[in-house]
Design a protein around this motif. Structure first.
Motif, PDB file in Angstrom:
ATOM      1  N   PHE A 159       1.397  -1.447  -0.194  1.00 46.20           N
ATOM      2  CA  PHE A 159       0.384   0.093   0.201  1.00 46.20           C
ATOM      3  C   PHE A 159       0.987   0.818  -0.121  1.00 46.20           C
ATOM      4  O   PHE A 159       2.218   0.927   0.572  1.00 46.20           O
ATOM      5  CB  PHE A 159      -0.905  -0.328   0.955  1.00 46.20           C
ATOM      6  CG  PHE A 159      -2.217  -0.739   1.191  1.00 46.20           C
ATOM      7  CD1 PHE A 159      -2.846  -1.373   0.288  1.00 46.20           C
ATOM      8  CD2 PHE A 159      -1.345  -1.929   1.640  1.00 46.20           C
ATOM      9  CE1 PHE A 159      -3.971  -1.849   0.619  1.00 46.20           C
ATOM     10  CE2 PHE A 159      -3.021  -2.815   1.554  1.00 46.20           C
ATOM     11  CZ  PHE A 159      -4.180  -2.882   1.525  1.00 46.20           C
ATOM     12  N   ALA A 160       0.619   2.211  -0.798  1.00 44.81           N
ATOM     13  CA  ALA A 160       1.221   3.383  -0.866  1.00 44.81           C
ATOM     14  C   ALA A 160       0.609   4.081   0.277  1.00 44.81           C
ATOM     15  O   ALA A 160       1.109   5.575   0.230  1.00 44.81           O
ATOM     16  CB  ALA A 160       1.274   4.124  -2.044  1.00 44.81           C
ATOM     17  N   VAL A 161      -1.051   4.632  -0.194  1.00 47.49           N
ATOM     18  CA  VAL A 161      -1.603   5.127   0.656  1.00 47.49           C
ATOM     19  C   VAL A 161      -3.231   4.447   1.458  1.00 47.49           C
ATOM     20  O   VAL A 161      -3.559   2.795   1.029  1.00 47.49           O
ATOM     21  CB  VAL A 161      -2.938   6.305  -0.105  1.00 47.49           C
ATOM     22  CG1 VAL A 161      -3.896   7.133   0.874  1.00 47.49           C
ATOM     23  CG2 VAL A 161      -1.495   6.830  -0.087  1.00 47.49           C
ATOM     24  N   GLU A 162      -2.941   4.652   2.490  1.00 46.98           N
ATOM     25  CA  GLU A 162      -4.249   3.486   3.593  1.00 46.98           C
ATOM     26  C   GLU A 162      -5.242   4.369   4.113  1.00 46.98           C
ATOM     27  O   GLU A 162      -5.173   5.324   4.154  1.00 46.98           O
ATOM     28  CB  GLU A 162      -3.519   2.676   4.563  1.00 46.98           C
ATOM     29  CG  GLU A 162      -3.018   1.752   4.399  1.00 46.98           C
ATOM     30  CD  GLU A 162      -1.993   0.636   5.267  1.00 46.98           C
ATOM     31  OE1 GLU A 162      -2.816   0.158   5.683  1.00 46.98           O
ATOM     32  OE2 GLU A 162      -1.355   1.379   5.357  1.00 46.98           O
ATOM     33  N   PRO A 163      -6.274   3.960   4.090  1.00 44.30           N
ATOM     34  CA  PRO A 163      -7.572   4.699   4.509  1.00 44.30           C
ATOM     35  C   PRO A 163      -7.770   5.289   6.433  1.00 44.30           C
ATOM     36  O   PRO A 163      -6.732   4.671   6.621  1.00 44.30           O
ATOM     37  CB  PRO A 163      -8.861   3.660   4.041  1.00 44.30           C
ATOM     38  CG  PRO A 163      -8.467   2.387   4.422  1.00 44.30           C
ATOM     39  CD  PRO A 163      -6.730   2.497   3.412  1.00 44.30           C
ATOM     40  N   SER A 164      -8.128   6.676   6.258  1.00 49.38           N
ATOM     41  CA  SER A 164      -8.032   6.469   7.803  1.00 49.38           C
ATOM     42  C   SER A 164      -9.008   6.922   8.657  1.00 49.38           C
ATOM     43  O   SER A 164      -9.979   6.602   7.562  1.00 49.38           O
ATOM     44  CB  SER A 164      -7.418   8.063   7.715  1.00 49.38           C
ATOM     45  OG  SER A 164      -5.765   7.862   6.941  1.00 49.38           O
ATOM     46  N   ASP A 165      -9.295   7.183   9.855  1.00 49.69           N
ATOM     47  CA  ASP A 165     -10.340   7.128  10.420  1.00 49.69           C
ATOM     48  C   ASP A 165     -10.950   7.956   9.592  1.00 49.69           C
ATOM     49  O   ASP A 165     -10.410   9.717   9.729  1.00 49.69           O
ATOM     50  CB  ASP A 165     -10.343   7.455  12.068  1.00 49.69           C
ATOM     51  CG  ASP A 165      -9.355   6.124  12.500  1.00 49.69           C
ATOM     52  OD1 ASP A 165      -9.542   4.605  11.715  1.00 49.69           O
ATOM     53  OD2 ASP A 165      -9.449   5.750  13.812  1.00 49.69           O
ATOM     54  N   ASP A 166     -12.555   8.582   9.287  1.00 43.46           N
ATOM     55  CA  ASP A 166     -12.998   9.958   9.234  1.00 43.46           C
ATOM     56  C   ASP A 166     -14.263   9.949  10.275  1.00 43.46           C
ATOM     57  O   ASP A 166     -15.096   9.259  10.033  1.00 43.46           O
ATOM     58  CB  ASP A 166     -12.767   9.633   7.738  1.00 43.46           C
ATOM     59  CG  ASP A 166     -13.387  11.312   7.330  1.00 43.46           C
ATOM     60  OD1 ASP A 166     -13.374  12.002   7.979  1.00 43.46           O
ATOM     61  OD2 ASP A 166     -14.013  11.007   5.541  1.00 43.46           O
ATOM     62  N   VAL A 167     -14.852  10.806   9.603  1.00 42.09           N
ATOM     63  CA  VAL A 167     -16.073  11.368   9.513  1.00 42.09           C
ATOM     64  C   VAL A 167     -17.146  11.990   8.881  1.00 42.09           C
ATOM     65  O   VAL A 167     -16.126  13.298   8.441  1.00 42.09           O
ATOM     66  CB  VAL A 167     -15.865  12.417  11.599  1.00 42.09           C
ATOM     67  CG1 VAL A 167     -17.838  12.809  12.000  1.00 42.09           C
ATOM     68  CG2 VAL A 167     -14.899  11.986  12.646  1.00 42.09           C
ATOM     69  N   ALA A 168     -17.755  11.304   8.831  1.00 38.45           N
ATOM     70  CA  ALA A 168     -18.724  11.798   7.511  1.00 38.45           C
ATOM     71  C   ALA A 168     -20.445  12.555   7.906  1.00 38.45           C
ATOM     72  O   ALA A 168     -20.864  12.692   9.254  1.00 38.45           O
ATOM     73  CB  ALA A 168     -19.217  10.535   6.449  1.00 38.45           C
ATOM     74  N   VAL A 169     -20.360  13.663   7.313  1.00 38.52           N
ATOM     75  CA  VAL A 169     -21.680  14.179   7.306  1.00 38.52           C
ATOM     76  C   VAL A 169     -22.924  13.669   6.298  1.00 38.52           C
ATOM     77  O   VAL A 169     -23.030  12.956   5.340  1.00 38.52           O
ATOM     78  CB  VAL A 169     -21.207  15.386   6.525  1.00 38.52           C
ATOM     79  CG1 VAL A 169     -22.667  16.419   6.818  1.00 38.52           C
ATOM     80  CG2 VAL A 169     -20.646  16.438   6.804  1.00 38.52           C
ATOM     81  N   PRO A 170     -24.157  13.455   7.114  1.00 35.21           N
ATOM     82  CA  PRO A 170     -25.158  12.589   6.592  1.00 35.21           C
ATOM     83  C   PRO A 170     -25.759  13.352   5.433  1.00 35.21           C
ATOM     84  O   PRO A 170     -26.081  14.107   5.214  1.00 35.21           O
ATOM     85  CB  PRO A 170     -26.220  12.295   7.793  1.00 35.21           C
ATOM     86  CG  PRO A 170     -24.917  13.068   8.718  1.00 35.21           C
ATOM     87  CD  PRO A 170     -23.805  13.587   8.695  1.00 35.21           C
ATOM     88  N   GLY A 171     -25.626  12.416   4.600  1.00 36.05           N
ATOM     89  CA  GLY A 171     -26.340  12.338   2.933  1.00 36.05           C
ATOM     90  C   GLY A 171     -25.418  13.122   2.209  1.00 36.05           C
ATOM     91  O   GLY A 171     -25.940  13.300   1.005  1.00 36.05           O
ATOM     92  N   GLN A 172     -23.890  13.384   2.239  1.00 31.96           N
ATOM     93  CA  GLN A 172     -23.141  14.061   2.266  1.00 31.96           C
ATOM     94  C   GLN A 172     -21.970  12.450   1.353  1.00 31.96           C
ATOM     95  O   GLN A 172     -22.178  11.872   2.801  1.00 31.96           O
ATOM     96  CB  GLN A 172     -22.960  15.269   2.708  1.00 31.96           C
ATOM     97  CG  GLN A 172     -22.729  16.015   3.160  1.00 31.96           C
ATOM     98  CD  GLN A 172     -23.007  16.735   1.733  1.00 31.96           C
ATOM     99  OE1 GLN A 172     -22.706  17.542   0.894  1.00 31.96           O
ATOM    100  NE2 GLN A 172     -24.625  17.552   1.875  1.00 31.96           N
ATOM    101  N   PRO A 173     -21.324  13.064   0.266  1.00 37.45           N
ATOM    102  CA  PRO A 173     -20.603  11.909  -0.151  1.00 37.45           C
ATOM    103  C   PRO A 173     -18.996  11.762   0.704  1.00 37.45           C
ATOM    104  O   PRO A 173     -18.277  13.434   1.131  1.00 37.45           O
ATOM    105  CB  PRO A 173     -20.412  12.189  -1.453  1.00 37.45           C
ATOM    106  CG  PRO A 173     -20.339  13.758  -1.831  1.00 37.45           C
ATOM    107  CD  PRO A 173     -21.165  13.874  -0.829  1.00 37.45           C
TER     108      PRO A 173
END
Length: 801
Positions: A44-58
């Motif tokens: 892997f060159a980039v791995e996913p990170s923990d995130d907080v997403a806005v409901p209804g948004q991509p």
């Protein structure tokens, strides 16, 4: 990575190029722990990170893989492969886009969870670190600011508390207007605290707490501050209104330790560590009148911090303390390295990670959790992975995953198995058959191909319940297709497999086979006997818990030595290690027999002979002739004293004469049952059958001799006790037991019937006169346990005359 605000989800590629913080832009900056140099085939060159997403948004989860093409990228959510759909799509660079993020609401579908990027090519499969995606939220205030009254020049404090994702930003309003942050008397702490020092009349008003994040903005209830006139100048002890709280943070965050103190004169606030270590100056600042701020915390900042409020110019002070715990996500100090090894050899990977708390390490093989077992071993808290006897099925990409409560990391390495041309295949038809309780015969047939260069076979053996590292090997000739494995343990399962060897290497291992050795009856248990009293014996031995597991235990028998039948069996479980026999005859010699048994039968018995006579004599201590008996009515009489002296002197004279002329034979004949059971000094071939019976060689014969009323003559006596001839008895012939008492100086030899005692005894016959000689052989001492024999009945221990 923060939540995305994409507005045109129809064109995904164009959309993500417009987002300032898109993972597509982050791909040019590989993470430092990507580990490309450790597994160039796929990493892997980039791995996913923990995130907080806005409901209804991509939202977009970044992932970029480098490796030998073609590379296929998929995603997992909570460990389950995420199918392609219009709701979530894998972009060309490997990132995952979720068009409309769905928060968790009741039982409806939700996009919240742990996501992993999965990459696969012809070399194997790797899995990224887990990224937790949560919906942005904002709760209601669970602590509102409270109305406060303060004096001019004093201190006021307001506090509000609210939970949200991401962590809300807290600001304050006074009379619905944001407060002036340039005012040095106003201190805003990130945790939702407003401090006002040096209160003035114009500070009076209504204050509101305002919390905001990407999910929402909320305003607390109003709290009125009332500033009264100046207080008196009277002295006030220093007091800490609010001390530091216990905090748990992750490295690189900011720690705020609050300390609010009052007093007159105004106290001086200082900070120290409870362990005496210096706090340092880098990244340290004091906010307001005494709040300690530590920016970019590290693990070294963990500890107990003490806030002290001192009265100026004195040693009067008050203290408060709080603990700071700094956690660090797992990170690698040693990555596993890709290796190539010949087939049949051992491959080893090492992976060391550090973090706070210490991380837990797991291993994956092509994305699947790899546990110990078979030819796979994990050592040193899972930091070392060892694969013995590698074959083509072991060729894969192996990942080390280190995880703790602060985060996780992964590193990968590839194992390549080298095969020499022309190696034989594995041996076939391996079978193992138990031959005995300690032997198993293993047979096989030669491999199907490339058998000409075989120089021999190696048989691998281990207990089925043991780890692979306890395996051992035995070499077998190339012309032999069976081998007898010996020195095994009874009733034990063993695992066997075999390899064919050539000058160029070994074949792959055959299929393993299992076989269990036959069971056998247990060995004789070690037994010791202890005399507890004149009629009680305690039997002691080692417990055998394994007997209980194999439907076994102990059987106990006992009898007086003069009898032919045993009492028993007394059945005892295998976990028992002692048993008491009570209500025994104090004058008898007992034979005790203990054996162990299981489902395979009974083992040999351990036999012990024990005399209780010594114990009864010790408890009674009543000699046959009470030479010191005194009449109670004449204890104060001179006549009684004189008579007593004469009696004592007479007894002493007879004792001395008896010891001089009869001690040698007396000791041999009558010392104790221990000597009565001793074997003769002469060779076994010269022993009389009656002598054998007397010494415990055959208690069945002894019973028969007893029924025949067989008596021992002087020749037998001389054979049994050669030294007895030196005594020079005038009448060697035995005489019957007298029916009337003899004089106290008369001593006769008599032989008891064998069924009554089975031993010779010299009798000192009691006279009716008040004086008689003392017994020639003293009673057994207190230290004598009464244990006569340590061997079985056929081979009694010999103590000698």
């Amino acid at each position: 990575m923060t939540g995305m605000g994409c507005t045109d989800p129809e064109n995904l590629e164009d959309l993500c190029r417009l987002i300032p913080y898109s993972p597509l832009l982050l791909l040019s900056s590989p993470l430092p722990h990507a580990g490309l140099g450790h597994s160039a085939e796929l990493a892997f060159a980039v791995e996913p990170s923990d995130d907080v997403a806005v409901p209804g948004q991509p939202v977009v989860l970044g992932c970029r893989v480098e490796g030998t093409p073609p590379v296929r990228v998929t995603w997992r959510k909570n460990g389950v492969e995420l199918p392609e759909s219009t709701h979530s799509t894998v972009l060309a660079n490997g990132s995952l886009m979720i068009r409309h993020f769905l928060p968790e609401q009741g039982g409806s579908p939700s996009d919240e969870g742990d996501y992993e990027c999965v990459a696969q090519n012809r070399f194997g499969l790797v899995v990224s670190r887990k990224a937790r995606i949560q919906a942005a939220t904002m709760s209601d205030f669970h602590v509102h600011p409270q109305a406060t009254v303060g004096e001019e020049g004093g201190v006021a404090r307001f506090q509000c508390q609210i939970h949200g994702l991401p962590k809300p930003l807290i600001t304050w309003q006074k009379n619905r207007v944001p407060i002036d942050t340039d005012n040095e008397r106003y201190t805003l702490l990130p945790k939702g605290v407003l401090q006002i020092t040096g209160l003035q009349a114009e500070d009076s008003g209504v204050f509101h707490c305002v919390a905001s994040n990407i999910a929402s903005v909320r305003v607390s209830h109003g709290a009125r501050l009332t500033v009264s006139g100046s207080g008196s100048g009277a002295y006030k002890e220093p007091t800490i209104l609010v001390g530091p709280e216990n905090l748990t943070l992750t490295v690189h965050q900011t720690a705020v330790l609050e300390c609010v103190a009052t007093g007159n004169p105004r106290p001086i606030v200082s900070w120290s560590r409870l362990d005496g270590r210096p706090i340092g100056v880098e990244g340290i600042q004091v906010l307001g009148t005494g709040n300690l701020i530590i920016s970019d915390v590290t693990v070294q900042h963990s500890g107990v911090y003490v806030c002290a409020a001192n009265r100026p110019g004195t040693r009067v002070r008050r203290t408060a303390q709080g603990r700071l715990v700094v956690q660090a996500p797992a990170e690698f100090v040693q990555h596993p390295q890709s290796i190539s090894r010949p087939a049949g050899t051992t491959a080893m990977f090492t992976c060391q990670a550090q973090g706070e708390p210490p991380p837990h390490v797991t291993w994956l093989k092509n994305g699947q959790v790899l546990g110990p077992g078979g030819h796979v071993r994990l050592k040193n808290n899972n930091s070392t992975l060892t694969i013995s006897g590698i074959g083509p099925e072991d060729e894969a990409i192996y990942q080390c995953v280190a995880e703790n409560s602060a985060g996780s990391s992964q590193a990968s390495a590839r194992l390549t198995v080298l095969w020499a041309e022309g190696l034989p295949g594995p041996p076939l038809n391996v079978q193992a058959v138990s031959v005995s309780s300690t032997e198993v015969r293993v047979s096989w047939t030669e491999p199907l191909v490339n058998t000409k260069e075989i120089i021999g076979y190696v048989l691998h053996i281990r207990k089925a319940a043991d780890p692979p590292e306890l395996e051992y090997q035995e070499a077998v000739s190339k012309s032999t297709f069976q081998h007898l494995v010996s020195d095994l343990e009874p009733s034990t399962a063993y695992s066997f497999y075999i390899k064919a060897y050539t000058p160029r290497g070994a074949s792959s291992a055959s299929a393993p086979t299992l076989a269990s050795t036959l069971g056998e009856a247990p060995a004789p248990p070690p037994l010791s006997v202890r005399v507890l009293g004149s009629s009680t014996l305690q039997l002691l031995w080692e417990p055998w818990p394994r007997l209980a597991q194999h439907e076994g235990g102990f059987k106990l028998f006992y009898r007086p030595a003069s009898k032919t039948s045993f009492t028993g069996p007394i059945l005892l479980p295998g976990t028992v290690s002692s048993y008491n026999l009570s209500q025994l005859d104090p004058t008898a010699v007992y034979e005790v027999k203990l054996l162990a048994y299981n489902q395979h039968g009974e083992g040999n018995a351990t036999v012990r002979f024990v005399s209780l006579r010594g114990a009864s004599e010790r408890t009674a201590l009543s000699p046959p002739c009470d030479c010191r008996k005194e009449e109670a009515t004449s204890q104060t009489s001179t006549t009684g004293i004189v008579i007593g002296i004469h009696i004592g002197v007479t007894c002493i004279i007879f004792c001395v004469l008896f010891l001089l002329f009869g001690q040698r034979g007396r000791v041999l004949l009558c010392k104790d049952v221990e000597n009565q059971l001793s074997p003769p000094q002469g060779p076994r071939s010269q022993r009389d059958p009656g002598v054998l019976g007397l010494n415990g060689a055959g208690w069945g014969e002894l019973g028969q001799l007893g029924r025949d009323e067989k008596r021992v003559d002087v020749k037998e006596l001389e054979q049994l006790f050669p030294r007895a001839a030196a005594v020079g008895q005038p009448d060697p012939k035995p005489t019957p037991r007298p029916t009337a008492p003899a004089l106290c100086e008369e001593t006769q030899l008599s032989v008891l019937p064998l069924q009554r005692c089975g031993v010779l005894e010299e009798m000192a016959l009691e006279a009716k006169a008040p004086c008689a000689g003392p017994p020639a052989a003293p009673p057994a001492q207190d230290g004598d346990p009464g244990l006569l024999s340590e061997g079985p009945a056929a081979q009694p221990a010999h103590s000698g005359p």
